[in-house]
Design an enzyme around this catalytic site. Structure first.
Site, short mmCIF file in Angstrom:
data_model
loop_
_atom_site.label_atom_id
_atom_site.label_comp_id
_atom_site.label_asym_id
_atom_site.label_seq_id
_atom_site.Cartn_x
_atom_site.Cartn_y
_atom_site.Cartn_z
N CYS A 8 3.78 7.56 -2.30
CA CYS A 8 3.03 6.30 -2.16
C CYS A 8 1.79 6.60 -1.30
CB CYS A 8 3.90 5.19 -1.58
SG CYS A 8 4.52 5.47 0.09
N ARG A 14 7.19 2.41 0.82
CA ARG A 14 7.81 2.49 -0.50
C ARG A 14 8.48 3.82 -0.80
NH1 ARG A 14 2.41 0.81 -3.47
NH2 ARG A 14 1.68 1.99 -1.66
N ASP A 122 2.48 -2.91 -2.69
CA ASP A 122 2.41 -2.39 -1.32
C ASP A 122 2.84 -3.49 -0.36
OD1 ASP A 122 1.66 -1.55 1.17
OD2 ASP A 122 -0.36 -0.94 0.59
#
Ligand code: 4NP
Length: 155
Positions: A8, A14, A122
């Site tokens: 990420c 994440r 996000d």
């Protein structure tokens, strides 16, 4: 040993979750899972406390992980590189030096559904419920990834 890398932006929200979830679904003697970020902001940091929390609620401990930046050598070290969103995917592809490298890069949600490509949102500036949504998305994707990998390794 099959080696899988989750990527990420910051490697604190994440991809640490994706790493922990996929690890929990695969035998560790056959699969190595790691994660990295395309940005350097958080190198050396533990995962965001909200990712640690949502993982813990689901019986997964990711608190020992440490953020690191994606490096070109990762194309050699890993067999599959999963990007969490289109920006991460493009950033990694820009670093690829060969078609073989490019072939290793996949969008995590593309693997889990036949629908058009969506991103893992996000959650950094979001709320606890955004982290729960990310967890559920990644759990579904990792379930599919794990069953495909286990089927392939059984062939
Ligand atoms: P991640 O989330 O890419 O899922 O780890 C983010 C973490 C940090 C920042 C952005 C996204 N940041 O801007 O610092």
């Amino acid at each position: 040993m099959t080696r899988i890398l989750m990527v990420c932006l910051g490697n604190i929200c994440r991809s640490p979750l994706a790493q922990g979830i996929l690890e929990s679904k695969l035998p560790e003697d056959e699969f190595y899972v790691d994660s990295a970020g395309t940005a350097s902001y958080h190198i050396g940091s533990a995962p965001d406390y909200r990712s640690v929390q949502v993982a813990k609620l689901n019986g997964i401990d990711i608190s020992h992980q440490q953020a690191r930046k994606f490096k070109v050598e990762d194309f050699e070290k890993f067999d599959i590189i999963f990007a969490m969103d289109q920006y991460n995917e493009n950033d990694i592809l820009h670093l690829a030096k060969s078609e073989a490298h490019r072939q290793k890069v996949k969008h995590i949600l593309n693997e889990s559904s036949n629908s058009s490509k969506k991103d893992v949102p996000d959650p950094y500036y979001g709320t606890t419920s955004d982290f729960k949504e990310v967890y559920e998305l990644l759990d579904g994707a990792c379930q599919k990834v794990a069953s495909d990998l286990l089927n392939e390794s059984a062939l």
